[in-house]
Design a protein around this motif. Structure first.
Motif, PDB file in Angstrom:
ATOM      1  N   ASP A 332       0.832  -1.210   0.000  1.00 35.11           N
ATOM      2  CA  ASP A 332       0.000   0.000   0.000  1.00 35.11           C
ATOM      3  C   ASP A 332       0.866   1.259   0.000  1.00 35.11           C
ATOM      4  O   ASP A 332       2.030   1.229   0.389  1.00 35.11           O
ATOM      5  CB  ASP A 332      -0.922   0.024   1.232  1.00 35.11           C
ATOM      6  CG  ASP A 332      -0.135   0.038   2.529  1.00 35.11           C
ATOM      7  OD1 ASP A 332       0.855  -0.714   2.627  1.00 35.11           O
ATOM      8  OD2 ASP A 332      -0.486   0.810   3.444  1.00 35.11           O
ATOM      9  N   GLU A 333       0.258   2.340  -0.436  1.00 33.52           N
ATOM     10  CA  GLU A 333       0.776   3.696  -0.236  1.00 33.52           C
ATOM     11  C   GLU A 333       2.272   3.807  -0.563  1.00 33.52           C
ATOM     12  O   GLU A 333       3.071   4.235   0.271  1.00 33.52           O
ATOM     13  CB  GLU A 333       0.518   4.134   1.211  1.00 33.52           C
ATOM     14  CG  GLU A 333      -0.966   4.159   1.537  1.00 33.52           C
ATOM     15  CD  GLU A 333      -1.265   4.524   2.986  1.00 33.52           C
ATOM     16  OE1 GLU A 333      -2.324   5.133   3.225  1.00 33.52           O
ATOM     17  OE2 GLU A 333      -0.465   4.204   3.886  1.00 33.52           O
ATOM     18  N   TYR A 424     -12.343  -0.590   9.921  1.00 30.72           N
ATOM     19  CA  TYR A 424     -11.095  -0.064  10.483  1.00 30.72           C
ATOM     20  C   TYR A 424     -11.345   0.260  11.954  1.00 30.72           C
ATOM     21  O   TYR A 424     -12.140   1.144  12.278  1.00 30.72           O
ATOM     22  CB  TYR A 424     -10.613   1.171   9.700  1.00 30.72           C
ATOM     23  CG  TYR A 424      -9.537   0.845   8.679  1.00 30.72           C
ATOM     24  CD1 TYR A 424      -9.621  -0.308   7.911  1.00 30.72           C
ATOM     25  CD2 TYR A 424      -8.432   1.676   8.501  1.00 30.72           C
ATOM     26  CE1 TYR A 424      -8.627  -0.623   6.985  1.00 30.72           C
ATOM     27  CE2 TYR A 424      -7.436   1.365   7.573  1.00 30.72           C
ATOM     28  CZ  TYR A 424      -7.551   0.211   6.815  1.00 30.72           C
ATOM     29  OH  TYR A 424      -6.572  -0.101   5.899  1.00 30.72           O
TER      30      TYR A 424
HETATM   31  C1  ACM Z   1      -3.605   1.053   4.847  1.00 25.75           C
HETATM   32  O1  ACM Z   1      -4.470   1.420   5.671  1.00 25.75           O
HETATM   33  N1  ACM Z   1      -2.692   1.901   4.409  1.00 25.75           N
HETATM   34  C2  ACM Z   1      -3.571  -0.308   4.331  1.00 25.75           C
END
Ligand code: ACM
Ligand code: ZN
Length: 616
Positions: A332-333, A424
């Motif tokens: 990610d990112e 989340y």
């Molecule tokens: C993420 O929350 N960057 C996977």
């Protein structure tokens, strides 16, 4: 927060659910697929014998015996044997012929006997259910007669614990794994590397921990408030390989798979602080382990061969420690700035005839996948691994939204749903001003978690099979103590467990929130574990208009008390104890404010719920 509702015309607040309230009977979480209550009960007493078919079944019998001894002071005898020994017995039958991935079990409780069957995993879950069904009444320990046939909806039922931003003691990691097992969750995804700290000992690269595990300070202000808050206090730590082996073994006994995450190509500043030569360009660095939360441009160079040698060596040690089918590789990112300016990365793009840096990321992940596959394992990564082309055998963890998971399932890739919009657990559980500091303004209260169906309705029958499960990530920028992790995890974990295990048609939110959860929380309240106490059942922050109201409330934790006042101050024990519906009468032009708080038997408190009543 779009939380305060305002609507007119009702004289009666709530009452929707109370009319359906049943007397609380102990009920398992997650709810089994089929559970038929019968008359009578099985009495557990000193004469009860646990009979087991083989050693594997015997281990599960011991689990139940230990539970009864610890909680009810009864020492039960055990013997290997067959059914029909003529005693008041509980039979544990191992069905070893079943596929090891089969997690189903059958539990039959009758007045004269209890029969449990399943493979080792099934028996383990049967025991979890039995422990949740044990009742004690006037000193008599029993389980009500019942016929349960059960199996999970999803094979993958997990949480992700980040220990990069903050690190927690081994004892805490184990307590989380125990709670997962109790609620029939089977994955502990352990996020072990971050820009802010490398947390796993790698023997071949000692600087990963001697340098990469420590930072000079931590951001203590809110994530978006970057100017006001580095504490300049050194922070760090890591898990030794010995500790990791111990945790993996502890989890295995509880049928929980620990999936390690080694982030690549991004979120790698801590590794670059230790080994700067792995970054882009000639003589890169120096780098320092990150202190401020966020995303960093410095990432592993995708053009240098030594990046891949390093990662393969790291992953080799990781795979020796973790027997999991999946290895999480992050993904990610990953900013592309450094790659755009790096001669090695640009050469790689030319040599491999890649279109752009997104395809370079895809090249990176595919190459790592090939290595991991060569060791008999599979990779799973955050949904950005879809960009530039998905690695052929990779599973996708859909976090940015649900659609990325849909895309992956349509490409016939397995998907774990972990959308930030629903699960989340670093997101808020109520209004920001009343809650501990949380990331951003995301809002995932337990009701939203419970309502989430991880399999999107837009998928075809065939595509749906690729949604293998659901996971709740716990990122810890703002969780500097394990107590705060507990607050963010419990009781949302119980809602997650039910959506992970129970088929949607069997879910029942009234029964969950008003009957089962209060009993489970009253048990949790007796332990050392912290949890977020929900507000009183039946009311919420709201404004209602009218002349007369009856406010009905129920405690969200069995045995808890509700206090309320009309003063506008936060409610506390000095205020009215709720014993019967609160009657509110307003003349024209009058208004009243009611505040209510829950106080549990152990003294834990909810935040205040505030209701305004106005006769305009
Ligand atoms: C993420 O929350 N960057 C996977
Ligand atoms: Zn580069």
């Amino acid at each position: 927060m779009n939380y305060r509702n305002s609507f007119t015309g009702f004289l009666l607040l709530l009452a929707t659910t109370l009319s359906q309230a049943q007397s609380p009977a102990p009920g398992p979480i997650p709810m089994p697929q089929s559970m038929v209550m019968k008359d009578g009960h099985f009495t557990i007493d000193a004469g009860t014998v646990l009979v087991y078919s083989d050693e594997a079944a015997g281990k599960k019998a011991v689990l139940f015996a230990d539970y009864i001894a610890k909680n009810h002071g009864l020492i039960l005898s055990k013997e290997k044997g067959k059914k029909d020994n003529g005693k008041n017995s509980i039979y544990f039958f191992n069905e070893p012929g079943k596929n090891s991935k089969d997690e189903s079990y059958k539990l039959t409780v009758k007045p004269g006997s209890i029969t449990v069957s399943g493979n080792e995993t099934g028996l383990f879950y049967a025991v979890q259910t039995m422990m949740q069904l044990v009742q004690r009444d006037n000193g008599m320990v029993s389980i009500g007669s019942v016929e349960i046939t059960d199996q999970p909806r999803y094979a993958y039922r997990g949480i992700m614990q980040d220990v990069g931003y903050h690190i927690y003691p081994v004892s805490f990691i184990k307590s989380q794994i125990e709670m997962l097992a109790k609620y029939k969750m089977n994955v502990y995804h352990w996020h072990l590397t971050e820009d802010h700290g490398w947390r796993i000992e790698i023997k071949k690269y000692p600087k990963l921990t001697s340098v990469g595990a420590y930072r000079a300070g931590s951001q203590v202000s809110h994530y978006v408030d970057s100017l006001s808050g580095i504490d300049h206090i050194p922070y760090g730590g890591f898990y030794t390989q010995e500790e990791i082996r111990d945790i993996v073994a502890f989890a295995k006994e509880r049928h929980v798979m620990v999936i390690p995450e080694i982030e690549l190509p991004g979120h790698s500043v801590a590794a670059l602080a230790a080994y700067p030569e792995l970054a882009c360009g000639d003589n890169p660095g120096p780098f320092k382990v990150a202190e401020q939360w966020g995303i960093y441009d410095d990432v592993y160079c995708a053009g240098k061969e030594n990046t891949f040698t390093f990662l393969e060596n790291v992953l080799t040690e990781v795979m020796e420690l973790f027997p999991s089918e999946y290895i999480h590789i992050g993904g990610d990112e990953c900013p592309k700035e450094r790659w755009k300016a790096c001669k090695y990365c640009q050469k790689r793009i030319r040599d491999k005839k890649l279109k752009d840096e997104f395809e370079l990321q895809s090249y990176f992940v595919k190459r790592i996948e090939k290595f991991v596959n060569s060791k008999g394992r599979k990779i799973i990564g955050w949904d950005e691994i879809l960009e530039g082309g998905l690695a052929p055998n990779a599973a996708v963890m859909s976090w940015r939204n649900i659609d990325e998971g849909v895309k992956a399932a349509r490409q016939r890739h397995d998907v774990v749903m972990a959308p930030q919009t629903h699960v989340y657990f670093d997101f808020l559980q109520d209004e920001r001003k009343q809650e501990p500091l949380a990331i951003g303004w995301g809002y995932n209260p337990i009701e939203k978690v419970y309502a989430f169906d991880p399999t999107p309705a837009s998928l075809t029958e065939e595509e749906r099979k690729h949604v293998i499960g659901v996971e709740a990530p716990i990122w810890t920028e703002h969780m500097d103590t394990y107590r705060k992790v507990e607050y963010m995890l419990y009781p949302r974990l119980m809602a997650l467990a039910e959506i992970a295990w129970t088929r949607p048609e069997k879910k029942d939110s009234v029964n969950f929130f008003e009957c089962r959860l209060p009993l489970h929380l009253s048990e949790l309240d007796k332990t050392g574990i912290l949890y977020r106490v929900p507000g009183p059942i039946g009311v919420k922050d709201t404004t209602l208009y009218g002349a007369e109201f009856r406010v009905e409330m129920k405690p969200p934790v069995s045995g808890a008390k509700i206090y309320y006042n009309f003063e506008g101050q936060d409610a506390r024990e000095t205020d009215f104890l709720y014993e019967k519906p609160v009657h509110i009468i307003l003349r024209k032009g009058e208004r009243r404010e009611v505040k209510a708080v829950v106080v549990t038997p152990s003294g834990k408190r909810s935040i205040n719920t505030t209701m305004f009543f106005i006769n305009p």
